[in-house]
Motif scaffolding. Structure first.
Motif, PDB file in Angstrom:
ATOM      1  N   PRO A  22       0.785  -1.230   0.000  1.00 39.04           N
ATOM      2  CA  PRO A  22       0.000   0.000   0.000  1.00 39.04           C
ATOM      3  C   PRO A  22       0.818   1.282   0.000  1.00 39.04           C
ATOM      4  O   PRO A  22       0.264   2.340  -0.225  1.00 39.04           O
ATOM      5  N   ARG A  23       2.141   1.245   0.259  1.00 44.48           N
ATOM      6  CA  ARG A  23       2.918   2.469   0.344  1.00 44.48           C
ATOM      7  C   ARG A  23       3.847   2.674  -0.850  1.00 44.48           C
ATOM      8  O   ARG A  23       4.724   3.523  -0.807  1.00 44.48           O
ATOM      9  N   PHE A  24       3.674   1.905  -1.884  1.00 40.30           N
ATOM     10  CA  PHE A  24       4.555   2.062  -3.047  1.00 40.30           C
ATOM     11  C   PHE A  24       4.341   3.434  -3.669  1.00 40.30           C
ATOM     12  O   PHE A  24       3.208   3.881  -3.837  1.00 40.30           O
ATOM     13  N   PRO A  25       5.416   4.165  -4.023  1.00 43.35           N
ATOM     14  CA  PRO A  25       5.262   5.530  -4.538  1.00 43.35           C
ATOM     15  C   PRO A  25       4.581   5.563  -5.900  1.00 43.35           C
ATOM     16  O   PRO A  25       4.848   4.717  -6.756  1.00 43.35           O
ATOM     17  N   VAL A  26       3.718   6.540  -6.090  1.00 44.83           N
ATOM     18  CA  VAL A  26       3.060   6.742  -7.373  1.00 44.83           C
ATOM     19  C   VAL A  26       3.493   8.093  -7.931  1.00 44.83           C
ATOM     20  O   VAL A  26       3.962   8.959  -7.201  1.00 44.83           O
ATOM     21  N   THR A  27       3.319   8.269  -9.223  1.00 42.45           N
ATOM     22  CA  THR A  27       3.728   9.505  -9.883  1.00 42.45           C
ATOM     23  C   THR A  27       2.503  10.362 -10.203  1.00 42.45           C
ATOM     24  O   THR A  27       1.421   9.837 -10.465  1.00 42.45           O
ATOM     25  N   PRO A  28       2.649  11.697 -10.201  1.00 42.32           N
ATOM     26  CA  PRO A  28       1.523  12.575 -10.533  1.00 42.32           C
ATOM     27  C   PRO A  28       0.988  12.281 -11.932  1.00 42.32           C
ATOM     28  O   PRO A  28       1.751  12.050 -12.867  1.00 42.32           O
ATOM     29  N   GLY A  29      -0.333  12.272 -12.054  1.00 44.48           N
ATOM     30  CA  GLY A  29      -0.965  12.023 -13.340  1.00 44.48           C
ATOM     31  C   GLY A  29      -1.090  10.564 -13.709  1.00 44.48           C
ATOM     32  O   GLY A  29      -1.602  10.240 -14.789  1.00 44.48           O
ATOM     33  N   ALA A  30      -0.647   9.666 -12.833  1.00 41.03           N
ATOM     34  CA  ALA A  30      -0.790   8.238 -13.112  1.00 41.03           C
ATOM     35  C   ALA A  30      -2.258   7.843 -13.071  1.00 41.03           C
ATOM     36  O   ALA A  30      -3.106   8.557 -12.512  1.00 41.03           O
ATOM     37  N   PHE A  31      -2.564   6.694 -13.642  1.00 42.30           N
ATOM     38  CA  PHE A  31      -3.963   6.265 -13.722  1.00 42.30           C
ATOM     39  C   PHE A  31      -4.638   6.223 -12.359  1.00 42.30           C
ATOM     40  O   PHE A  31      -5.743   6.715 -12.186  1.00 42.30           O
ATOM     41  N   GLN A  32      -4.008   5.634 -11.359  1.00 38.50           N
ATOM     42  CA  GLN A  32      -4.609   5.512 -10.031  1.00 38.50           C
ATOM     43  C   GLN A  32      -3.564   5.906  -8.990  1.00 38.50           C
ATOM     44  O   GLN A  32      -2.620   5.162  -8.731  1.00 38.50           O
ATOM     45  N   THR A  33      -3.771   7.061  -8.379  1.00 32.56           N
ATOM     46  CA  THR A  33      -2.786   7.564  -7.421  1.00 32.56           C
ATOM     47  C   THR A  33      -3.191   7.336  -5.973  1.00 32.56           C
ATOM     48  O   THR A  33      -2.393   7.580  -5.072  1.00 32.56           O
ATOM     49  N   GLU A  34      -4.410   6.877  -5.722  1.00 33.99           N
ATOM     50  CA  GLU A  34      -4.872   6.629  -4.362  1.00 33.99           C
ATOM     51  C   GLU A  34      -5.055   5.130  -4.134  1.00 33.99           C
ATOM     52  O   GLU A  34      -5.529   4.402  -5.005  1.00 33.99           O
ATOM     53  N   PHE A  35      -4.687   4.687  -2.950  1.00 38.06           N
ATOM     54  CA  PHE A  35      -4.851   3.287  -2.571  1.00 38.06           C
ATOM     55  C   PHE A  35      -6.327   2.923  -2.586  1.00 38.06           C
ATOM     56  O   PHE A  35      -7.156   3.600  -1.994  1.00 38.06           O
ATOM     57  N   GLY A  36      -6.689   1.860  -3.306  1.00 37.82           N
ATOM     58  CA  GLY A  36      -8.091   1.515  -3.469  1.00 37.82           C
ATOM     59  C   GLY A  36      -8.673   0.724  -2.315  1.00 37.82           C
ATOM     60  O   GLY A  36      -9.889   0.719  -2.120  1.00 37.82           O
ATOM     61  N   GLY A  37      -7.824   0.037  -1.545  1.00 39.41           N
ATOM     62  CA  GLY A  37      -8.318  -0.789  -0.453  1.00 39.41           C
ATOM     63  C   GLY A  37      -8.483   0.000   0.827  1.00 39.41           C
ATOM     64  O   GLY A  37      -8.598   1.223   0.823  1.00 39.41           O
ATOM     65  N   SER A  38      -8.503  -0.701   1.927  1.00 46.00           N
ATOM     66  CA  SER A  38      -8.598  -0.065   3.232  1.00 46.00           C
ATOM     67  C   SER A  38      -7.559  -0.733   4.123  1.00 46.00           C
ATOM     68  O   SER A  38      -6.721  -1.500   3.648  1.00 46.00           O
TER      69      SER A  38
END
Length: 243
Positions: A22-38
């Motif tokens: 759940p903490r893997f870094p994402v880049t701005p403008g990527a398809f999904q930047t928020e963690f979908g689970g809980s």
């Protein structure tokens, strides 16, 4: 220490990795930047796709891929256009899917021998910003993926649970031209689950191809109120008089 798994499918000038956590870094403008689970047990995982520069020093893009429950990617490939194809299994009702795909809704048809997961196949565009194609598939998951020069995708599907696994091969052609009008599934509009029946006054999503010509939606010959109509999706309210 958080464990991260990597799958290298180097294409000569870039490296693609598919970690999870759940903490893997994402880049701005990527398809999904928020963690979908809980952070409830059993929901704390999304799939990820990351693309590195040839020398491994630059993160070209990194995106999450998942819904509200547990999602695991098991295999990755890159097509001739540079799109990334990922497959694995999902327990998320709302795993990202495209409306005109083979199976945009989750069916939840597990039997006593089947795991409750669905297989998924997703295509992320070469820039990592768009889901070009996403579908559920019947089966408990897939652990391999192959793509032909023409863009056809092949995934070996697994059903059942050990030691009673059953196997099959799914062939998907995301680039195939649209055919005649096709109804793919009808699902609850809130969670995209297709239970096989609808309830009075339920808001449903109807997925398929070339639906824009539909002038009326009816259930048991009773006209439904249409809330939204597009080429691949119609949202409607099931009439209260439907039994």
């Amino acid at each position: 220490m958080r464990k991260v798994s990597f799958y290298n499918v180097g294409t000569g000038d870039t490296t693609y990795v598919q970690p999870r956590g759940p903490r893997f870094p994402v880049t701005p403008g990527a398809f999904q930047t928020e963690f979908g689970g809980s952070f409830r047990p059993g929901t704390m995982s999304d799939a990820f796709v990351a693309k590195l520069s040839p020398d491994g020093t630059n993160l070209v893009y990194s995106t999450l891929l998942g819904g509200g429950s547990a999602d695991f990617a098991a295999a990755i490939a890159v097509d001739a256009r540079g799109n990334t194809i990922v497959t694995g299994w999902t327990d998320s009702d709302n795993f990202p899917a495209t409306p005109a795909s083979d199976q945009p809704c989750r069916r939840r048809q597990a039997t006593s021998l089947d795991l409750p997961n669905d297989t998924f196949v997703a295509v992320i565009d070469k820039g990592g910003a768009r889901l070009a194609y996403g579908t559920h598939l019947d089966g408990s998951g897939a652990a391999a993926i192959a793509v032909s020069a023409s863009g056809r995708i092949y995934a070996p599907l697994m059903n059942g649970s050990p030691p009673f696994y059953r196997y099959g091969i799914a062939m998907i052609d995301p680039g195939a031209p649209a055919g005649p009008p096709r109804l793919a599934c009808v699902a609850n509009a809130a969670n995209y689950v297709s239970p096989g029946s609808v309830a009075p006054a339920e808001i449903v999503s109807i997925f398929g191809e070339r639906l824009e010509g539909a002038s009326e939606v009816s259930f048991d010959e009773l006209s439904a109120r249409v809330l939204f109509a597009g080429p691949n999706q119609i949202n409607a309210v099931v009439p209260a008089a439907v039994a």
